[in-house]
Design a protein around this motif. Sequence first.
Motif, PDB file in Angstrom:
ATOM      1  N   ARG A   1       0.848  -1.211   0.000  1.00 52.24           N
ATOM      2  CA  ARG A   1       0.000   0.000   0.000  1.00 52.24           C
ATOM      3  C   ARG A   1       0.877   1.252   0.000  1.00 52.24           C
ATOM      4  NH1 ARG A   1      -4.251   0.685  -2.258  1.00 52.24           N
ATOM      5  NH2 ARG A   1      -2.933   2.235  -3.157  1.00 52.24           N
ATOM      6  N   THR A   2       1.875   1.259   0.892  1.00 49.66           N
ATOM      7  CA  THR A   2       2.766   2.426   0.972  1.00 49.66           C
ATOM      8  C   THR A   2       3.527   2.613  -0.332  1.00 49.66           C
ATOM      9  OG1 THR A   2       3.010   1.979   3.316  1.00 49.66           O
ATOM     10  CG2 THR A   2       4.593   3.496   2.362  1.00 49.66           C
TER      11      THR A   2
ATOM     12  N   LEU B   1       2.697   1.695  -3.322  1.00 42.60           N
ATOM     13  CA  LEU B   1       1.793   2.178  -4.375  1.00 42.60           C
ATOM     14  C   LEU B   1       1.485   3.661  -4.176  1.00 42.60           C
ATOM     15  CD1 LEU B   1      -0.797  -0.767  -4.572  1.00 42.60           C
ATOM     16  CD2 LEU B   1       0.898  -0.154  -6.319  1.00 42.60           C
ATOM     17  N   ASP B   2       1.188   4.028  -2.940  1.00 43.16           N
ATOM     18  CA  ASP B   2       0.833   5.421  -2.664  1.00 43.16           C
ATOM     19  C   ASP B   2       1.998   6.360  -2.976  1.00 43.16           C
ATOM     20  OD1 ASP B   2      -1.606   4.505  -1.940  1.00 43.16           O
ATOM     21  OD2 ASP B   2      -1.389   4.869   0.214  1.00 43.16           O
ATOM     22  N   GLU B   3       3.193   5.933  -2.548  1.00 44.32           N
ATOM     23  CA  GLU B   3       4.366   6.789  -2.784  1.00 44.32           C
ATOM     24  C   GLU B   3       4.649   6.959  -4.274  1.00 44.32           C
ATOM     25  OE1 GLU B   3       6.632   6.139   1.470  1.00 44.32           O
ATOM     26  OE2 GLU B   3       7.544   5.298  -0.348  1.00 44.32           O
TER      27      GLU B   3
ATOM     28  N   GLY C   1       2.342   7.135  -6.428  1.00 37.17           N
ATOM     29  CA  GLY C   1       1.220   7.865  -7.014  1.00 37.17           C
ATOM     30  C   GLY C   1       0.026   6.998  -7.415  1.00 37.17           C
ATOM     31  N   TYR C   2       0.083   5.708  -7.082  1.00 31.73           N
ATOM     32  CA  TYR C   2      -1.021   4.818  -7.482  1.00 31.73           C
ATOM     33  C   TYR C   2      -2.028   4.644  -6.346  1.00 31.73           C
ATOM     34  CZ  TYR C   2       2.057   4.048 -11.374  1.00 31.73           C
ATOM     35  OH  TYR C   2       2.862   4.254 -12.460  1.00 31.73           O
ATOM     36  N   THR C   3      -2.546   5.775  -5.895  1.00 29.87           N
ATOM     37  CA  THR C   3      -3.463   5.727  -4.749  1.00 29.87           C
ATOM     38  C   THR C   3      -4.792   5.065  -5.103  1.00 29.87           C
ATOM     39  OG1 THR C   3      -4.107   7.962  -5.353  1.00 29.87           O
ATOM     40  CG2 THR C   3      -2.520   7.747  -3.568  1.00 29.87           C
ATOM     41  N   ASN C   4      -5.114   5.011  -6.395  1.00 30.81           N
ATOM     42  CA  ASN C   4      -6.398   4.433  -6.784  1.00 30.81           C
ATOM     43  C   ASN C   4      -6.343   2.941  -7.097  1.00 30.81           C
ATOM     44  OD1 ASN C   4      -7.746   6.837  -6.521  1.00 30.81           O
ATOM     45  ND2 ASN C   4      -7.289   7.476  -8.630  1.00 30.81           N
TER      46      ASN C   4
ATOM     47  N   GLY D   1      -4.567  -1.855   5.146  1.00 32.11           N
ATOM     48  CA  GLY D   1      -5.110  -1.148   3.985  1.00 32.11           C
ATOM     49  C   GLY D   1      -5.716  -2.003   2.887  1.00 32.11           C
TER      50      GLY D   1
END
Length: 332
Positions: free
Chosen positions: A182-183, A185-187, A189-192, A247
Amino acid sequence: MTIIRRPRRNRASGVIRDLVQETRLSVHDFILPLFVMEGQNVRTEVASMPGIYRHSLDLLLDEIAECVDLGIRAFDLFPNLPETKKDRYATESTNPNGLYLKAIRAVKDRFPDVCVMTDVAMDPYSSDGHDGLVENAGSSAGQILNDPTLEILGRMAVAQAQAGADIMGPSDMMDGRVGYIRTALDEAGYTNVGIMSYAAKYASAFYGPFRDALDSAPKFGDKKTYQMNPANSREALIEAELDIQEGADMLMVKPALAYLDIIKLLRDNTNVPITAYNVSGEYAMIKAAARNGWLDGDRAMMESLLSIKRAGADVILTYFAKEAAALVGSVQ
Ligand code: PBG
């Protein structure tokens, strides 16, 4: 006089039975697992899974087109790699021009509206055939390293998201991998991009045909230090809680049929969607018996899928998706 309760009245005709039916399957419930292999215009049937093929990318796209016509809109891709592309670190999993990432891009390119789920685990790319990084392979001190594996999984997930995948399916059972992915991906930019975690994945004999399909059987030992003991159900709640905290958007139980109680347990104790993986061995058993004329394959298939949904699964990953879609109809 005493009134006799007669439950049979509600079973008196097909119309009444349909009216009172509690669970209904729909094509929207299904995700179809698909195997992709190298080459052009080739497909090979998985010997232990009659009717299921490894497709080269061009034929995979034709297969998906056929499925979309049947109303199936979600697919879980798995790569079959030649032994020469495998190594200890699953390096090929992040090769942008490798089979898997190319396949994700091609599918999303041609079918932007379908949901592509991916597999996040080392085994299809690992020369050791394990889901994690192995230390001292082959010796009695052989170990699956948890935290170093997370770094590999994180890179794999980001590469898959970059290729266009919609949902990540971490199938490896390393501790902490949902949060790590999750982290990552978020870092990036793939928050979706979503995560469907294999929360309760058991060390099961029912994965045999899948390992044939990918030539991914472990080269030594078994997967019991990371996959769960089939004897345990409370432990599934621990895994589910952790994955939600870390998450996960959806949870999976795998296999399905010998674990209907676990599906129900997670359904009753969490509020996230629950997926069940109706695995390769469950498919193979019904196909083998039907081929021998020992049971009615279509009926056994529909009864199994219905039972999985009745137990509480919102989503069913199943190799039967195509055949079942034809029977449930695409409009519901
Ligand atoms: C491994 C993986 C397995 C399956 C999906 N991902 C097998 C295993 O754990 O060895 C099994 C699916 C099936 O049997 O249909 N990451």
